[in-house]
Scaffold this active site. Structure first.
Site, PDB file in Angstrom:
ATOM      1  N   ARG A   1      89.426  41.797  10.236  1.00 60.14           N
ATOM      2  CA  ARG A   1      88.958  41.922  12.043  1.00 60.14           C
ATOM      3  C   ARG A   1      87.336  41.127  11.628  1.00 60.14           C
ATOM      4  NH1 ARG A   1      91.734  46.131  15.630  1.00 60.14           N
ATOM      5  NH2 ARG A   1      93.001  44.122  17.310  1.00 60.14           N
TER       6      ARG A   1
ATOM      7  N   ILE B   1      62.580  52.522  19.967  1.00 58.02           N
ATOM      8  CA  ILE B   1      63.499  52.392  18.413  1.00 58.02           C
ATOM      9  C   ILE B   1      63.502  51.195  18.232  1.00 58.02           C
ATOM     10  CG2 ILE B   1      64.849  54.205  19.570  1.00 58.02           C
ATOM     11  CD1 ILE B   1      66.719  51.732  20.429  1.00 58.02           C
ATOM     12  N   ASP B   2      62.118  50.125  19.017  1.00 61.78           N
ATOM     13  CA  ASP B   2      62.337  48.412  19.045  1.00 61.78           C
ATOM     14  C   ASP B   2      61.214  48.515  17.991  1.00 61.78           C
ATOM     15  OD1 ASP B   2      64.511  48.856  20.703  1.00 61.78           O
ATOM     16  OD2 ASP B   2      63.461  47.578  22.538  1.00 61.78           O
TER      17      ASP B   2
ATOM     18  N   GLU C   1      70.436  42.529  21.575  1.00 63.52           N
ATOM     19  CA  GLU C   1      70.360  41.437  23.207  1.00 63.52           C
ATOM     20  C   GLU C   1      69.298  40.854  23.570  1.00 63.52           C
ATOM     21  OE1 GLU C   1      69.551  45.335  25.665  1.00 63.52           O
ATOM     22  OE2 GLU C   1      67.416  46.288  24.469  1.00 63.52           O
TER      23      GLU C   1
ATOM     24  N   MET D   1      70.230  47.733  19.912  1.00 59.88           N
ATOM     25  CA  MET D   1      68.797  47.314  21.320  1.00 59.88           C
ATOM     26  C   MET D   1      68.236  46.248  20.824  1.00 59.88           C
ATOM     27  SD  MET D   1      68.865  51.034  23.089  1.00 59.88           S
ATOM     28  CE  MET D   1      70.156  50.640  25.023  1.00 59.88           C
TER      29      MET D   1
ATOM     30  N   GLY E   1      55.694  53.672  24.461  1.00 53.95           N
ATOM     31  CA  GLY E   1      56.038  52.218  23.912  1.00 53.95           C
ATOM     32  C   GLY E   1      54.764  51.416  24.915  1.00 53.95           C
TER      33      GLY E   1
ATOM     34  N   SER F   1      53.947  50.903  28.169  1.00 55.39           N
ATOM     35  CA  SER F   1      53.329  52.502  29.125  1.00 55.39           C
ATOM     36  C   SER F   1      51.846  51.533  28.428  1.00 55.39           C
ATOM     37  CB  SER F   1      53.912  53.768  28.513  1.00 55.39           C
ATOM     38  OG  SER F   1      55.039  53.290  28.470  1.00 55.39           O
TER      39      SER F   1
ATOM     40  N   ARG G   1      86.155  41.851  17.884  1.00 52.67           N
ATOM     41  CA  ARG G   1      86.374  42.551  19.054  1.00 52.67           C
ATOM     42  C   ARG G   1      84.076  42.880  18.651  1.00 52.67           C
ATOM     43  NH1 ARG G   1      90.751  41.725  19.082  1.00 52.67           N
ATOM     44  NH2 ARG G   1      92.150  43.646  19.857  1.00 52.67           N
TER      45      ARG G   1
HETATM   46  O1  F6P Z   1      62.298  49.486  24.425  1.00 46.96           O
HETATM   47  C1  F6P Z   1      63.554  50.184  24.589  1.00 46.96           C
HETATM   48  C2  F6P Z   1      64.778  49.740  25.153  1.00 46.96           C
HETATM   49  O2  F6P Z   1      65.746  50.545  23.867  1.00 46.96           O
HETATM   50  C3  F6P Z   1      65.423  48.668  25.103  1.00 46.96           C
HETATM   51  O3  F6P Z   1      65.965  48.638  23.733  1.00 46.96           O
HETATM   52  C4  F6P Z   1      66.375  48.382  25.809  1.00 46.96           C
HETATM   53  O4  F6P Z   1      66.643  47.108  25.987  1.00 46.96           O
HETATM   54  C5  F6P Z   1      66.258  49.199  26.657  1.00 46.96           C
HETATM   55  O5  F6P Z   1      64.703  50.425  25.966  1.00 46.96           O
HETATM   56  C6  F6P Z   1      67.006  49.790  28.058  1.00 46.96           C
HETATM   57  O6  F6P Z   1      66.352  50.983  28.184  1.00 46.96           O
HETATM   58  P1  F6P Z   1      66.667  51.145  29.858  1.00 46.96           P
HETATM   59  O7  F6P Z   1      68.420  51.265  29.633  1.00 46.96           O
HETATM   60  O8  F6P Z   1      65.996  53.020  29.980  1.00 46.96           O
HETATM   61  O9  F6P Z   1      66.417  50.781  31.081  1.00 46.96           O
END
Ligand code: F6P
Length: 393
Positions: free
Chosen positions: A182, A146-147, A247, A189, A121, A124, A292
């Site tokens: 609900r 995945i981001d 998140e 993520m 990513g 890196s 929930r």
């Molecule tokens: O960078 C990808 C990612 O999936 C983020 O969305 C997430 O915050 C992070 O990795 C979590 O990575 P790890 O738990 O491996 O530190």
């Protein structure tokens, strides 16, 4: 220039579905060309082990066989279906000191590589680019996360599968949400970017989507907006709701909150119960609501890579080898306008480094882009900065 090349390959940063599909494509095509591929274990840490003599170089050679599930699947091809990375990966920052850097460079030199394919990513990318400059490496980078927040590429390997995983989770949650009337808050993520939340939220029929680009932190106004929105849904006889929160959205105090989904679910419950006791009819019917939270967590980095991710992984892997064949090094393989391209790292790194210094995402969701406009046109609540006037009618 010799025809036969020695290629190194490593995976770095958080894993995702499709990494092994890249490795498979690289080994497969290299084998046809008579090139050798060396798999570096655990990202750049593998070079440290090589430099210390803890790993034998010949043992690292990736063969087109030996990945068999006995009696089920034989050969290299199984790799395209497996998530994770057979090489292992490394989610750590810069090498701690010059001594470690020296060892990494030494390990690299011992391998006598013609080129290195680094799959990573943007974090890196930044680290490996600096190492490559110091060590004069011939580097080609393949974007994965995945981001989907690697700059200059429309798609990174892993994003499509993760989107499908979240979309499926939203579909599954719909029925339990509906049965119990609900409000389901789903934490997705996306440390700095909301692509995953936005894409899967739209595909999974979410009613509200909160992403850091539009809702950097929760505010009383946002919670109030969500409550009004839910009240309106309930008036329209839709008793459940799905809310996706990335998140990267901070809490009321503007601090990072690893349980932002739970926090939001609690806030909606408290506010709605309080608001419905007012005379304001905008909040009617909220006394019944029950919330929930679900955290999808690392399940989002798992699963059989989707067809698109396997295609992307394969096309990217082959493109990396084509670049090496043409001796066009220090490039990022990218997906642009539905086709594979590449971009010079020299051109793109200043912008990426600037973003890291400023602690800002290099490839955020465009607040005016078509995905945001699509969500708004569906009547999805995206927070107060982008509220749709019809929500409040
Ligand atoms: O960078 C990808 C990612 O999936 C983020 O969305 C997430 O915050 C992070 O990795 C979590 O990575 P790890 O738990 O491996 O530190």
């Amino acid at each position: 220039m010799t025809n036969k090349k020695r290629i190194g390959i490593l995976t770095s940063g958080g894993d995702c579905p499709g990494l092994n599909a890249i490795i498979r494509a690289v080994v497969k095509y290299s084998y046809l060309k008579g090139w050798e591929v060396f798999g570096i274990p655990r990202g750049t840490d593998g070079f440290l082990d090589i430099s210390k003599g803890d790993l034998l170089i010949e043992d690292l050679k990736l063969q087109p066989h030996g990945y068999d599930v006995p009696g089920v699947l034989q050969g290299l091809d199984i790799l395209q279906f497996m998530s994770g990375s057979v090489l292992g990966s490394l989610s750590r920052g810069n090498p701690a000191d010059d001594h470690i850097t020296e060892h990494i460079l030494k390990g690299y030199n011992l391998l006598e590589l013609d080129a290195l394919i680094a799959i990573g990513g943007d974090g890196s990318l930044d680290i490996i680019y600096d190492l490559a400059k110091k060590g004069n490496w011939n580097l080609v980078v393949i974007p994965k996360t995945i981001d989907n927040d690697v700059a200059f590429t429309e798609r990174s390997v892993g994003f499509d599968t993760a989107s499908n995983t979240v979309t499926q989770a939203l579909y599954d949650l719909t029925f339990t949400a509906a049965s119990h009337e609900r409000i389901m808050v789903v934490q997705v993520m996306g440390r700095d970017a909301g692509h995953l939340a936005l894409h899967s939220g739209i595909a999974g029929g979410s009613d509200c989507i909160l992403i850091p680009e539009l809702t950097p932190k929760l505010t009383e106004k946002t919670i109030d907006g969500i409550c009004k929105y839910i009240a309106k849904l309930r008036k329209d006889r839709r008793k459940f709701a799905l809310i996706v929160v990335a998140e990267g959205v901070h809490g009321l105090n503007n601090q990072k909150d690893p349980y932002i989904g739970e926090t939001l679910a609690n806030l909606i419950r408290e506010y709605s119960h309080r608001l419905c006791s007012s005379d304001n009819t905008d909040y009617e019917g909220l006394d019944q609501i029950d919330t929930r939270a679900t955290v999808l967590g690392h399940l989002q980095r798992c699963g059989v890579p989707s067809s698109f991710d396997r295609i992307l992984a394969t096309v990217f892997g082959i493109k990396a080898l084509h670049l090496i064949e043409e001796e066009r090094y220090n490039r990022l393989v990218i997906w642009q306008n539905g086709a594979v391209e590449s971009k010079s790292l020299e051109q793109i790194m200043p912008m990426i480094k600037w973003c890291h210094q400023e602690n800002t995402c290099p490839a955020p969701v465009d607040p005016e882009g078509f995905m945001v406009r699509t969500a708004l046109s569906l009547g999805i609540y995206l927070g107060e900065s982008h509220f749709h006037p019809d929500h409040h009618q």
